[in-house]
Structure formats: C-alpha cells, structure tokens
Design a protein around this motif. Structure first.
Motif, mmCIF file in Angstrom:
data_model
loop_
_atom_site.group_PDB
_atom_site.id
_atom_site.type_symbol
_atom_site.label_atom_id
_atom_site.label_comp_id
_atom_site.label_asym_id
_atom_site.label_seq_id
_atom_site.Cartn_x
_atom_site.Cartn_y
_atom_site.Cartn_z
ATOM 1 N N VAL A 56 0.942 -1.535 -0.093
ATOM 2 C CA VAL A 56 -0.095 0.110 0.620
ATOM 3 C C VAL A 56 0.608 1.736 0.281
ATOM 4 N N ASP A 57 0.433 1.931 -1.233
ATOM 5 C CA ASP A 57 1.202 3.119 -1.235
ATOM 6 C C ASP A 57 0.878 4.198 -0.535
ATOM 7 N N ARG A 58 1.459 5.708 0.168
ATOM 8 C CA ARG A 58 0.576 6.755 0.574
ATOM 9 C C ARG A 58 1.760 8.042 0.348
ATOM 10 N N ILE A 59 1.400 9.034 -0.426
ATOM 11 C CA ILE A 59 1.520 10.375 -0.991
ATOM 12 C C ILE A 59 1.462 10.757 0.140
ATOM 13 N N PHE A 60 2.275 11.595 1.236
ATOM 14 C CA PHE A 60 2.494 13.174 1.981
ATOM 15 C C PHE A 60 3.354 14.259 1.499
ATOM 16 N N THR A 61 2.321 15.425 1.884
ATOM 17 C CA THR A 61 2.760 16.732 0.463
ATOM 18 C C THR A 61 3.359 17.624 1.626
ATOM 19 N N VAL A 62 4.466 18.332 1.679
ATOM 20 C CA VAL A 62 5.320 18.940 2.662
ATOM 21 C C VAL A 62 4.996 20.333 1.779
ATOM 22 N N THR A 63 4.535 21.166 3.074
ATOM 23 C CA THR A 63 4.459 22.850 2.324
ATOM 24 C C THR A 63 5.095 23.784 3.344
ATOM 25 N N ASN A 64 5.609 24.754 2.976
ATOM 26 C CA ASN A 64 6.069 25.920 3.944
ATOM 27 C C ASN A 64 5.507 27.278 2.863
ATOM 28 N N SER A 65 5.214 27.698 4.975
ATOM 29 C CA SER A 65 3.974 28.705 4.480
ATOM 30 C C SER A 65 5.006 30.209 5.435
ATOM 31 N N GLY A 66 6.386 29.519 5.471
ATOM 32 C CA GLY A 66 7.020 30.444 6.266
ATOM 33 C C GLY A 66 7.546 32.077 5.405
ATOM 34 N N THR A 67 8.372 31.985 5.484
ATOM 35 C CA THR A 67 8.923 34.030 4.581
ATOM 36 C C THR A 67 10.607 33.314 3.964
ATOM 37 N N THR A 68 11.135 32.387 3.973
ATOM 38 C CA THR A 68 12.185 32.056 3.251
ATOM 39 C C THR A 68 12.046 30.737 2.642
ATOM 40 N N VAL A 69 13.272 29.636 2.120
ATOM 41 C CA VAL A 69 12.652 28.891 1.016
ATOM 42 C C VAL A 69 13.017 27.449 2.446
ATOM 43 N N LEU A 70 12.687 26.557 2.379
ATOM 44 C CA LEU A 70 12.294 25.871 3.364
ATOM 45 C C LEU A 70 13.620 23.945 2.669
ATOM 46 N N ASN A 71 14.768 24.067 3.531
ATOM 47 C CA ASN A 71 15.408 23.106 3.140
ATOM 48 C C ASN A 71 15.289 21.420 3.505
ATOM 49 N N ILE A 72 15.007 20.431 2.856
ATOM 50 C CA ILE A 72 14.818 19.353 3.539
ATOM 51 C C ILE A 72 16.174 18.428 3.725
ATOM 52 N N THR A 73 15.809 17.959 4.224
ATOM 53 C CA THR A 73 17.663 17.074 4.592
ATOM 54 C C THR A 73 18.075 15.823 4.341
#
Length: 239
Positions: A98-115
């Motif tokens: 079973v696959d599930r898709i998750f969404t990461v959003t950025n509502s801040g004031t600068t770029v969000l970096n995902i490591t």
C-alpha cells in the motif's frame, strides 16, 4: 534590537590615510524587521559619536506535512488515522503493498530545506520511502514523498516517519504510522468435520478421504469436504 547585531571586530586606531574594518554580525532572534544603531566612538572632535542605523529581516521557513485528502498531520502525532493516511489499513503479508503520498508545504518567509526522510520505531522495515521529496521548497510551495507499507508479519505494524529540515522549531517533523499485516489461513475438513492435514497421505474412513467400496461404472459415492478460513483476510481459491 541591539542584541541581534554583534560587533565581531573593529580597529583600535587608524593611521593617517588608512582604513580599518568594522565587522557587524546580524543574527536575528525573531521574525520580521530588526533594527539598531551603530555608534563608533572616537576622538574626532566634531564626530566623536559617529552613528548610523542598520537593519535586517528575520526570516524562517515553516513546515507542515499533509496526508491523504490534504489533511494536516501534526508534528509529533502519535495517533495514526485513516483520514490522513497515516493508518495504512490491512495488507497481505509479503504480497503486494500500500502506497501513501504525503505533502510537505512551506508557509514561512524563506526557503525550506529538507535534508531527508527517515523511519524508525517498532517495525521500520515495513514502511519504506519509494519517492523522495525535493531538497528545497520555496515560499508558498510544496513537495511530496511516498511511503510504502509492505508488512513482513501478521498483526499491527508500526513506525515513526521523520522529515528532517531546517525549520528552527520543527527540525525533526515526525509522526506515527501503522498498518495491519493480514493473511488467510486455509483448512480442509472431511466427514464429521474432521480436519485433513495438508499433505496427508493416509486416506481414512474417519474423515471421508477413503471413499470405501463402490460398483465399477454403477452408481457412485460422494463425500463433501469443507474449506475454512481462520485467517485475517479473504481466502481466494483459484482451483
């Protein structure tokens, strides 16, 4: 906001016709416009306090993770749900996924970096990332990642997903996931509902596997066998 601006280095004397470097570090302690005044104290008779205004803007990414139906998953959530897809439901052991898709959003004031996205907990091997998110998310934008549930054993399987990022207060955005490993369990019963073992090589009158005597090409003997399923999902019979 004087505390947000620190003097790193400054000259103590400047020779005639020379120059010296004054280095100021801006390290904002809060979001938004931050300001202060620099004072250069010297023995210049008419400009002994040489002052000028400085400013900078404190910015921060703001991460949020959403599941199915774009339902928000709180950071630190420990109650998997079918509503947001953190409860993956039932799946056959070692048979499909079973696959599930998750969404990461950025509502801040600068770029969000995902490591990275990592998994730990009780059964981390049953939950794997098959599609990674983008390394960075611009303001007001989003990216997705896919988690696959492929149970390796029966029963409740659980883990914790970690989205590692540079949001100051949610650098380890984590939430619990769960799923149920299921499997059918076949059994065949003969007459008197006696169980016939899988692979049984000794027909007997007790369970009806010994059909007894019957005239050749004259009449017949019928026995009814019962197929049961004591497992945790539907048993499909292919022949």
């Amino acid at each position: 906001h004087a505390a947000d601006f620190t003097v790193i280095s400054s000259p103590t004397a400047v020779s005639i016709g020379s120059a010296g470097n004054l280095t100021i570090r801006f390290d904002p302690s809060a979001l938004g416009l931050r300001s202060a005044t620099i004072h250069v104290a010297s023995d210049d008779a008419n400009e002994a306090d040489y002052d000028f205004a400085i400013q900078g803007t404190g910015v921060e990414p703001e991460i949020s993770v959403r599941g199915t139906n774009l339902a928000e998953i709180a950071d630190g959530d420990v109650t998997p749900s079918t509503i947001d897809g953190t409860d993956f439901g039932s799946n056959r052991v070692n048979s499909g996924y079973v696959d599930r898709i998750f969404t990461v959003t950025n509502s801040g004031t600068t770029v969000l970096n995902i490591t990275g996205v990592t998994t730990n907990g009780t059964n981390p091997g049953d939950f794997s990332m098959v599609t990674a998110p983008a390394a960075s998310v611009a303001l007001g934008q989003s990216t997705t990642f896919t988690i696959r549930f492929d149970p390796s054993a029966l029963g409740v399987r659980s883990a914790t997903i970690h989205v590692n990022n540079d949001d100051a207060d949610e650098a380890d955005y984590d939430f619990a996931v769960t799923g149920l490993g299921v499997e059918p369990e076949i059994s065949v019963l003969g007459t008197n509902l006696a169980t016939i073992a899988d692979g049984d090589a000794t027909p007997t009158m007790t369970d009806g596997t010994d059909f007894g005597s019957n005239r050749v090409t004259v009449g017949y003997v019928e026995e009814t066998f019962v197929i049961t399923n004591s497992g945790t999902t539907v048993l499909n019979i292919s022949g």
